[in-house]
Design an enzyme around this catalytic site. Structure first.
Site, PDB file in Angstrom:
ATOM      1  N   ASP A  95     -34.647-144.567  25.354  1.00  0.00           N
ATOM      2  CA  ASP A  95     -35.795-143.872  25.927  1.00  0.00           C
ATOM      3  C   ASP A  95     -37.095-144.544  25.482  1.00  0.00           C
ATOM      4  OD1 ASP A  95     -37.434-141.997  27.119  1.00  0.00           O
ATOM      5  OD2 ASP A  95     -36.348-140.275  26.340  1.00  0.00           O
ATOM      6  N   CYS A 136     -39.144-141.110  32.858  1.00  0.00           N
ATOM      7  CA  CYS A 136     -37.823-140.587  32.496  1.00  0.00           C
ATOM      8  C   CYS A 136     -37.012-140.057  33.676  1.00  0.00           C
ATOM      9  CB  CYS A 136     -37.977-139.474  31.463  1.00  0.00           C
ATOM     10  SG  CYS A 136     -38.975-139.907  30.040  1.00  0.00           S
ATOM     11  N   HIS A 174     -32.938-134.144  31.236  1.00  0.00           N
ATOM     12  CA  HIS A 174     -34.216-134.290  31.936  1.00  0.00           C
ATOM     13  C   HIS A 174     -34.079-134.426  33.449  1.00  0.00           C
ATOM     14  CE1 HIS A 174     -38.648-135.804  31.544  1.00  0.00           C
ATOM     15  NE2 HIS A 174     -38.520-134.572  32.042  1.00  0.00           N
ATOM     16  N   ASP A 222     -34.896-146.700  29.834  1.00  0.00           N
ATOM     17  CA  ASP A 222     -35.188-145.924  31.047  1.00  0.00           C
ATOM     18  C   ASP A 222     -36.527-146.311  31.678  1.00  0.00           C
ATOM     19  OD1 ASP A 222     -36.823-144.776  29.091  1.00  0.00           O
ATOM     20  OD2 ASP A 222     -36.551-142.736  29.833  1.00  0.00           O
ATOM     21  N   ASN A 223     -37.415-146.927  30.897  1.00  0.00           N
ATOM     22  CA  ASN A 223     -38.708-147.395  31.410  1.00  0.00           C
ATOM     23  C   ASN A 223     -39.340-148.280  30.351  1.00  0.00           C
ATOM     24  OD1 ASN A 223     -39.284-144.002  30.957  1.00  0.00           O
ATOM     25  ND2 ASN A 223     -40.278-145.457  29.578  1.00  0.00           N
ATOM     26  N   LYS A 230     -45.435-147.984  30.201  1.00  0.00           N
ATOM     27  CA  LYS A 230     -44.731-146.829  30.753  1.00  0.00           C
ATOM     28  C   LYS A 230     -45.665-146.044  31.669  1.00  0.00           C
ATOM     29  CE  LYS A 230     -42.927-142.316  29.387  1.00  0.00           C
ATOM     30  NZ  LYS A 230     -42.513-141.422  28.281  1.00  0.00           N
TER      31      LYS A 230
END
Length: 557
Positions: free
Chosen positions: A58, A96, A152, A301-302, A319
Site C-alpha cells: 500500500d 487505493c 477498501h 497499489d499506487n 499518489k
C-alpha cells in the site's frame, strides 16, 4: 538527443543494489525465522493448478525498492524479483479503491462506476454486486480462497463484505487506513470506530496490540499450515504497509537513524518490516509444501506519497495523480513455473490483466458476457513474448473538473479538457484537466525535516493549460510536453478517450450516510444498511396506503 539522455537516465535509475542472504534475516514480522533455501517441502503430489499468492503493498513508491536504487534495504523483494521477472512497464491506478477494484474485476473504473476518488467509510457504496470477482471465478474451479489485509471496496451492506464476494475467509480491515496497533480509525471528529475483522465479525479476540504487518503475516502462516497443499489455494495478502499513519516497531529503525527526515525514517522502518514479512511468507510456502507449484505476484497499489515518506524518483508526481509517479508501480512475478527466470519485462502490463491471466492459469473459464478490460499476459511475463496490450485507459473522471480553463475548444471539439482524464496508446500518453501534483521530488528533498520543496523540480505551466502529450518510451519522466508539436496525435488520443467514454457507466459516489457512525454499531465500522428494515418500511408504507384507500372507498360509498 533528448531521448538518448533520458534513456541513459532510465538505465541509471533501475540499477540494482545488493541484498542480504536469506539465512541472515531475523524472524520478526511473523516470527518464522530460518533459512529460506533450507526448508524441506511437505510430501505429496502438487495439484495441476498453481497456488496463487498475490501480495499487494500500500502506497509503496516507485523508487522504494532496493533494485530501483533506494537507500531502504529490501533484500527479500530484491532476491524474489531477481530470480523472477521484474515488471518495468507496469501500471496501476493512483489510489487505493480504484486499483483494488480493477484487480478483482479485470475492469476499468469507468465500467464499475468507481471512477471518482475512493470509497469513503461513511458512504453507502461498494464494488457493484453485479460484478463477478476473481476469487469467485477461482472458487468455480476448486480453489480455496483466503484474504488477509485491507479490503477498501465498501462494506455498507453485508453483501459487500469479502466473504460475500468470493473469499472463504477474511482477516483484516475494511477501511482505507487506521492505527497499526489499535486498529481504530476516525473518519472525522466523533466518527470513530474499531476496524479489524475476522470473516463477518469484529475480531476483538485478536486485538492484542500486535503491529498489523506482523499480525497479518502470522495469519497467513496459519492458513498455509492448516490447508492441504495438494489442493489449490488463492491467497490475497493486502498489507496495510506502507500507508500512513507512519508507525513501525522500534527495532526496524536500526539501519535508518541517519535519515534526518522523520517521515522518511519511519517509512523506511515500515518498509523494512514489510520486506521481512514477505520473507516469512515465502518461508512458510516452502515449509508447508506450496512453493514449487506457486506463483507469487508482488505489486504496489499506487505511487508513493512524498509528504508521507514515499519516493517515486525519477518519476514525476505522486499518489493521487495521473503523472507516472502516481500510476507506474513496483511489480514482479516470482515462480518456479516461469520459463524466463531472472529477466526484465518491459512490455505494457496493467493491474486489470491479473484477472484473465490468473483465471487462465487456474484452468478456469471467462464468461463471454463479461466485458473485460484486462488481457492474459502470462506468456508475455513467462516467455518474453509481446504484450497483447497496446493501450491503457488510466481513467476518465467526469466529476473532477477543476481545470477552470478547460474547454471543448481546447480539445478540438472532440473532448472537454476540463475533465480529468489520462490515456496511454503505444508510446504516447495524453492527460487532460488537472492531473494533480506535478513536482519531481529527488532524494535530497528528504535530507531534512521536509520534504523540502526547495529541492523539488517544478514546472511553471502556461496559463490555461489543460492538455499534455508525452512519448513515455523516450521520456518516461514526462519532462518534454509534445502537445503543441503533435496536434494530430493529440486529436487521435482525444478520439480514443471519447470512444471509451461512450462505454462508461454512471459514477457511484453517494453522500455520506449518518447511519454509518460506528457508535450506532457497537463501536465498530461495519455494515449498517439493513435490507429487512427497508422491506419493513416499504411494507409499512404499503399498509398505510391500503388503509387510506379503504377509508376513501368507505367515504365514497
Amino acid at each position: 538527443m533528448v531521448a538518448a539522455v533520458l534513456a541513459g537516465l532510465s538505465l541509471l535509475s533501475l540499477l540494482t543494489c545488493g541484498y542480504l542472504a536469506w539465512g541472515s534475516r531475523r524472524g520478526g514480522a511473523g516470527e518464522a525465522p530460518g533459512n529460506l533455501l533450507a526448508e524441506e517441502p511437505a510430501a505429496g503430489a502438487p495439484p495441476s493448478q498453481p497456488h496463487i499468492i498475490f501480495i499487494l503493498a500500500d502506497d509503496q513508491g516507485f523508487r522504494d525498492v532496493g533494485y530501483h536504487g533506494s537507500e531502504i534495504r529490501t533484500p527479500t523483494l530484491d532476491k524474489l524479483a531477481a530470480e523472477g521477472v521484474k515488471l518495468e512497464n507496469y501500471y496501476v491506478q493512483p489510489m487505493c479503491t480504484p486499483s483494488r477494484s480493477q484487480l478483482i474485476t479485470g475492469k476499468y473504473q469507468i465500467h464499475t462506476g468507481l471512477q471518482h476518488s475512493i470509497i469513503r467509510p461513511t458512504q453507502p457504496n461498494c464494488l457493484p454486486l453485479d460484478n463477478v470477482t476473481l476469487p469467485q471465478k477461482l472458487k468455480e474451479v476448486g480453489y480455496s480462497t483466503h484474504m488477509v489485509g485491507k479490503w477498501h471496496l465498501g462494506f455498507y451492506r453485508r453483501e459487500c463484505m469479502p466473504t460475500q464476494r468470493g473469499f472463504d475467509s477474511f482477516f483484516g480491515s475494511l477501511l482505507g487506513s487506521g492505527d497499526y496497533y489499535t486498529h481504530f480509525k476516525c473518519d472525522s471528529p466523533g466518527i470513530c470506530g474499531y476496524d479489524l475483522y475476522e470473516n463477518n465479525h469484529a475480531a476483538w479476540d485478536h486485538d492484542n496490540g500486535i503491529y498489523s504487518t506482523q499480525m497479518y503475516t502470522q495469519k497467513v502462516q496459519q492458513i498455509l499450515a492448516s490447508h492441504n497443499p495438494r489442493k489449490p489455494i488463492f491467497l490475497y495478502i493486502a498489507y496495510q504497509a506502507v500507508h500512513s499513519p507512519l508507525q513501525a516497531p522500534g527495532r526496524y529503525f536500526e539501519h535508518y537513524r541517519s535519515i534526518n527526515n522523520i517521515n522518511r525514517r519511519r517509512y523506511a522502518a515500515m518498509l523494512a518490516c514489510l520486506d521481512e514479512a514477505i520473507n516469512n511468507v515465502t518461508l512458510a510456502l516452502r515449509k508447508y509444501g506450496y512453493y514449487e507449484n506457486s506463483i507469487i505476484i508482488y505489486s504496489s497499489d499506487n505511487g508513493g506519497q512524498p509528504m508521507a515518506g514515499g519516493s517515486n524518483w525519477p518519476l514525476r508526481g505522486s499518489k493521487g495523480t495521473y503523472w507516472e509517479g502516481g500510476i507506474r508501480a513496483v511489480g514482479f512475478v516470482h515462480s518456479p513455473l516461469l520459463k524466463n527466470k531472472g529477466s526484465v519485462c518491459k512490455e505494457l502490463v496493467h493491474i486489470t490483466d491479473w484477472f484473465p491471466t490468473l483465471i487462465t492459469l487456474a484452468e478456469g473459464q471467462i464468461d463471454e458476457d463479461i466485458q473485460l478490460d484486462g488481457y492474459d499476459v502470462w506468456e508475455t511475463i513467462s516467455e518474453g513474448r509481446r504484450s497483447p496490450r497496446v493501450d491503457i485507459l488510466h481513467n476518465i473522471d467526469p466529476i473532477y473538473t477543476k481545470a477552470k480553463n478547460g474547454s471543448w475548444a481546447a480539445g478540438y471539439g472532440i473532448w472537454n479538457t476540463a475533465i480529468q482524464s489520462a490515456i496511454r496508446v503505444n508510446h504516447w500518453k495524453l492527460l487532460t484537466g488537472n492531473p494533480g501534483y506535478s513536482d519531481w521530488v529527488p532524494p535530497q528533498a528528504f535530507s531534512n525535516a521536509g520534504p523540502n520543496r526547495w529541492h523539488n523540480e517544478r514546472v511553471s505551466w502556461s496559463a490555461g493549460k489543460t492538455v499534455w502529450l508525452f512519448n513515455i518510451t523516450a521520456d518516461p519522466y514526462e519532462r518534454v510536453d509534445l502537445s503543441a508539436r503533435h496536434p494530430e496525435v493529440v486529436k487521435q488520443l482525444l478520439r480514443r478517450l471519447s470512444q471509451f467514454n461512450k462505454t462508461a457507466v454512471p459514477v457511484r459516489y453517494p453522500p455520506k450516510d449518518p447511519r454509518s457512525n460506528p457508535k450506532l454499531n457497537g463501536g465498530v465500522w461495519g455494515p449498517w444498511f439493513k435490507e429487512d428494515e427497508k422491506k419493513k418500511k416499504s411494507d409499512k408504507s404499503r399498509g398505510v396506503n391500503k388503509q387510506k384507500k379503504s377509508k376513501n372507498k368507505k367515504k365514497t360509498s
